[in-house]
Design a protein around this motif. Structure first.
Motif, PDB file in Angstrom:
ATOM      1  N   UNK A 154       0.762  -1.292   0.280  1.00  8.61           N
ATOM      2  CA  UNK A 154       0.087   0.232   0.007  1.00  8.61           C
ATOM      3  C   UNK A 154       0.919   1.387  -0.065  1.00  8.61           C
ATOM      4  N   UNK A 155       0.359   2.154  -0.509  1.00 11.30           N
ATOM      5  CA  UNK A 155       1.214   3.635  -0.619  1.00 11.30           C
ATOM      6  C   UNK A 155       0.965   4.214   0.636  1.00 11.30           C
ATOM      7  N   UNK A 156       2.461   4.638   1.008  1.00 15.01           N
ATOM      8  CA  UNK A 156       2.512   5.568   2.219  1.00 15.01           C
ATOM      9  C   UNK A 156       2.652   7.081   1.933  1.00 15.01           C
ATOM     10  N   UNK A 157       3.587   7.424   0.895  1.00 13.01           N
ATOM     11  CA  UNK A 157       3.906   8.543   0.679  1.00 13.01           C
ATOM     12  C   UNK A 157       3.906   8.593  -0.877  1.00 13.01           C
ATOM     13  N   UNK A 206       0.946  12.356   2.247  1.00 17.47           N
ATOM     14  CA  UNK A 206       0.855  10.888   2.892  1.00 17.47           C
ATOM     15  C   UNK A 206      -0.642  10.465   2.977  1.00 17.47           C
ATOM     16  N   UNK A 207      -0.648   9.331   2.347  1.00 18.20           N
ATOM     17  CA  UNK A 207      -1.786   8.675   1.912  1.00 18.20           C
ATOM     18  C   UNK A 207      -2.147   7.348   2.726  1.00 18.20           C
ATOM     19  N   UNK A 208      -1.156   6.952   3.717  1.00 21.45           N
ATOM     20  CA  UNK A 208      -1.330   5.860   4.181  1.00 21.45           C
ATOM     21  C   UNK A 208      -2.736   5.736   5.010  1.00 21.45           C
ATOM     22  N   UNK A 220     -10.080  -5.086  -4.634  1.00 23.38           N
ATOM     23  CA  UNK A 220     -10.705  -4.316  -5.669  1.00 23.38           C
ATOM     24  C   UNK A 220      -9.880  -3.693  -6.331  1.00 23.38           C
ATOM     25  N   UNK A 221     -10.433  -2.974  -7.466  1.00 28.56           N
ATOM     26  CA  UNK A 221      -9.601  -2.073  -8.339  1.00 28.56           C
ATOM     27  C   UNK A 221      -9.485  -0.615  -7.806  1.00 28.56           C
ATOM     28  N   UNK A 222      -8.429  -0.340  -7.378  1.00 25.92           N
ATOM     29  CA  UNK A 222      -8.055   1.096  -6.854  1.00 25.92           C
ATOM     30  C   UNK A 222      -6.646   1.545  -6.876  1.00 25.92           C
ATOM     31  N   UNK A 223      -6.386   2.817  -6.668  1.00 23.53           N
ATOM     32  CA  UNK A 223      -4.953   3.374  -6.913  1.00 23.53           C
ATOM     33  C   UNK A 223      -4.313   3.384  -5.286  1.00 23.53           C
ATOM     34  N   UNK A 224      -4.633   2.832  -4.632  1.00 25.65           N
ATOM     35  CA  UNK A 224      -4.176   2.951  -2.979  1.00 25.65           C
ATOM     36  C   UNK A 224      -3.052   1.870  -2.653  1.00 25.65           C
TER      37      UNK A 224
END
Length: 803
Positions: free
Chosen positions: A763-766, A776-778, A788-792
């Motif tokens: 998963x994305x943190x930064x 900051x997207x954590x 699922x289909x997502x960008x995270x």
């Protein structure tokens, strides 16, 4: 204390039983703590944040464990096996199949009875504290410290009982000063051996002032034994070698005497030289005489000479007139194995009954036996990628034809193809399949083929010359790309020890010619290329049809094994210079195909650090720069760097990370109420000219074949020069570290011996290109995102370790 007791299950313990939950060595200054931990005769239960999850899992699994029922199933299978075999009568083949079938079933049941069910195997049984095992542990520690020269050490242990059931042990060790070597002497009555040992004293593993170490003494004994076996002493045995260590002198000193005894029959140790060398290249047919070819002093004997003596001679290190050498025997076997044209090979020696002349002394006849491998070998591989929640199968088929022209040449022919999922550009809720297929042909020679060379160039380093041609077609939703390749490689290897696999590989590629043709299918993709190429047009032109010629050099240093279980280092360096033909006056371009001139460098460093107990700390640093050179302003699309994917920054999809802190966006029109908003565009590949990546992994074992990993990835790609259409997409030293994207996650790895199947959840943190300052997207993480289909978050599935 009550909380600790509640988190660690002790209710299954008997009244007089206590649970061992920790052993801690203290006082160590120079001794490695992991070496002490390896001596424990009783392993404590592992604790995680004050709890014992592995013990709890074992206790839970034990509720479903009934060894009596398993034994009944074993007996039923054995009865069924006996009945089936009796029914088979005299059918030997059927009986063999039945035995194998039921034996496997019984073995699996016996393993379940012994080791427990799956939950019990994942968990760990209770470590009941045993004082006798603790005494044995202290004895082992004492033996180890003495072996390392700490003869005056002190060691004791303290037991602490918490809440009457939990035991922790502290081992107190006072090393004190170790004993050191202060004098070396020899007791070798054989004068020739004494001179030989003294002449190599500079290579001794024992040096004045060093700490006494029994492992070093053992290694020095091996060195002296190998010295004798490589210097003509065919009959020499380890039993003749010994060390006498005297520690009675003052000042914690150790005097070492090297002793080599006389042979059992007395006198001098005999020296042997080689009289004849015979090289046999086919299986025996008793009663039929072989034909003999004498080349460079070696007798090549065969019923049919299928291998050129000229080539085989370069792989043989033993010749008539030489002193016997165990090392040259082993290097001969290794070089013959590297040819990959023999199923196996060995070297045997017979003592000669009579010498050819009185001055020859004792002699040996050497027999090199090499059984040819199969002429044709087929290999088929099948696999599955899982991208954008869509399975994508891939496969390859290869055919190897050995000894094609009689000079140990190998011809390899390969076909490959695969399908991969990708989000549809037209509809983000749909997945389209992209296809890639190709073929290649490679012919390798076991020598360096170079003009005016006698084929002896680098002959000691397993050289190869490889001529390669290939075809690859990539059919993606944005474009179709076809690549035709032709190349010439010179390959050689260097080993630190001739008896071990090589750790260094060099690849020099003086000729590489690629013809690239393609077609852009998606208008939006074409428009994006044009928009991002305004001013220089480098990006759109890098997608043009062209001829890519380059000279390349690669260097690989690797001290690890296939399973990555060693304390090891890996380094790969790649350098390419493209378009030199134009500077030499040879312009390959025409009206349809342009040429490219460029420079590319890509160093990749990896470190593997074992922590004991199948635990490893691994990190990787990967960087690169690619740029047009001379008069060229265009970098070929295939020579760009890309980031993201299963072996890169795993929280981003393959080739989708970058550039810098620039964010590709889409405008979205909303009708009620009417407004235009922007969203991130994750669909387009992001080719860069500068790459910086770093990966860190902590790898550990759950049980048996199931391993786990915790990882953090950081990296990005950038342009070399500023681009007005893509602000902050270029690399600058004063801010690049602020633009490193960061992802983290956990992994599961199934070690199936022949391959490792990997599942990484990242998963994305930064996100340095986060819109509206949200980098900051954590906090956006949701576990269901993996499915699922997502960008995270992403689920990356691959074969083998990521690095």
């Amino acid at each position: 204390m009550a909380c600790l007791q509640a988190c660690i299950p002790t209710r299954y313990l008997a009244e007089d039983e206590k649970l061992l939950v920790g052993i801690q060595p203290k006082g160590l200054e120079t001794v490695d703590p992991t070496a002490i931990e390896a001596l424990y005769r009783q392993e404590p239960n592992r604790l995680v944040l004050g709890s014992a999850p592995y013990l709890a899992l074992y206790n839970f699994g034990k509720k479903f464990y009934d060894p009596q029922k398993i034994q009944q199933r074993i007996e039923k299978q054995e009865e069924k096996r006996a009945r089936k075999i009796a029914d088979a009568g005299t059918d030997a083949a059927k009986i063999q199949r039945l035995r194998a079938k039921f034996d496997n079933r019984v073995k699996r049941l016996q393993d379940n009875k012994k080791e427990g069910n799956l939950l019990m195997q994942i968990g760990e049984p209770p470590a009941i504290y045993d004082s006798t095992l603790m005494v044995e542990t202290m004895q082992q520690i004492g033996v180890y410290l003495n072996a390392k020269g700490y003869f005056n050490h002190r060691a004791s242990y303290e037991k602490e009982v918490k809440d009457e059931k939990l035991v922790t042990v502290t081992i107190n060790i006072e090393e004190n000063a170790p004993y050191r070597y202060t004098d070396f002497s020899y007791s070798i009555p054989d004068s020739a051996m004494l001179r030989l040992v003294q002449s190599t004293s500079g290579r001794s593993l024992l040096q004045l002032g060093e700490r006494y170490d029994e492992d070093k003494l053992s290694a020095e004994r091996d060195r002296l034994y190998n010295l004798m076996k490589n210097s003509g002493y065919y009959d020499f045995a380890r039993a003749y070698l010994a060390f006498e260590v005297d520690t009675s002198f003052a000042g914690k000193t150790a005097h070492v005497k090297t002793i080599i005894q006389r042979p059992d029959q007395g006198g001098q140790h005999p020296l042997y030289t080689l009289r004849n060398v015979y090289f046999k290249t086919d299986a025996d047919r008793f009663g039929i005489a072989r034909d003999t070819i004498l080349y460079n002093g070696i007798h090549y004997v065969a019923y049919r000479h299928r291998f050129s003596p000229l080539i085989l001679d370069k792989k043989v290190d033993i010749y008539p007139g030489q002193l016997y050498s165990q090392l040259k025997t082993a290097t001969t076997q290794r070089k013959l194995s590297d040819l990959d044209v023999f199923q196996f090979n060995n070297v045997l020696y017979n003592k000669s009954a009579e010498a050819t002349d009185s001055s020859a002394g004792l002699q040996l006849d050497a027999f090199v036996n090499a059984l040819p491998a199969k002429k044709f070998q087929e290999t088929i591989e099948l696999g599955l990628n899982f991208t954008e929640r869509t399975p994508g199968p891939f496969s390859s088929a290869r055919l190897r034809v050995r000894n094609l022209f009689g000079g140990a040449e190998n011809l390899d022919i390969g076909l490959r193809g695969g399908i991969e999922g990708q989000i549809s550009i037209a509809n983000n809720n749909q997945t389209v399949l992209i296809r890639e297929f190709g073929a290649d042909v490679a012919l390798s020679f076991p020598v360096i083929l170079f003009p005016f060379s006698d084929k002896n160039l680098l002959s000691a380093y397993s050289p190869r010359t490889r001529i390669y041609t290939g075809y690859t077609n990539s059919d993606r939703q944005q474009y179709i790309r076809t690549n035709y390749e032709l190349g010439l490689d010179y390959i050689w290897q260097v080993a630190r020890n001739p008896l071990r696999p090589p750790v260094m590989q060099f690849i020099f590629s003086p000729i590489n010619l690629n013809v690239v043709q393609g077609e852009i299918l998606d208008r939006d993709f074409a428009r994006n290329l044009i928009e991002n190429s305004e001013g220089s047009r480098s990006l759109i032109e890098s997608f043009s049809d062209g001829i890519i010629s380059f000279v390349g050099f690669s260097f690989i240093y690797n001290t690890n094994d296939f399973a990555q279980t060693r304390n090891a280092r890996y380094f790969r360096g790649l350098v390419e210079i493209g378009g030199l033909s134009k500077e030499l006056g040879l312009d390959l371009s025409n009206n349809q195909l342009q040429t490219f001139q460029y420079f590319k460098i890509n160093p990749d460093y990896r470190r593997y650090i074992p922590l004991g107990g199948k635990r490893f700390f691994v990190y990787r640093l990967n960087a690169g720069v690619a740029s047009p050179i001379f008069d060229s302003t265009v970098l070929p699309y295939e020579k760009h760097f890309f980031s993201g994917g299963a072996s890169s920054i795993r929280a981003w999809q393959s080739r989708r990370l970058g550039l810098g802190s620039y964010a590709a966006i889409n405008a979205v029109e909303e009708t009620e109420p009417y407004r235009v908003t922007t969203t991130r565009d994750y669909d387009l590949e992001q080719p860069g000219e500068v790459l910086v990546e770093a990966n860190v992994e902590y790898r550990f074992n759950f049980f048996s074949f199931l391993n786990g990993a915790l990882f953090v990835d950081a990296g990005n790609v950038w342009l070399l020069k500023p681009d007005a259409n893509r602000p902050r997409a270029n690399f600058e030293f004063n801010r690049f570290y602020k633009e490193l994207a960061v992802g983290t996650g956990v992994g599961l790895r199934l070690d199936l011996s022949v391959l490792i199947l990997r599942f990484d959840l990242a998963t994305k943190v930064y996100d340095p290109a986060g819109l509206y300052g949200k980098k900051f997207v954590l906090n956006d993480f949701n576990f269901t995102d993996f499915f699922t289909r997502n960008n995270q978050s992403t689920l990356q599935i691959g074969i083998g370790y990521p690095f």
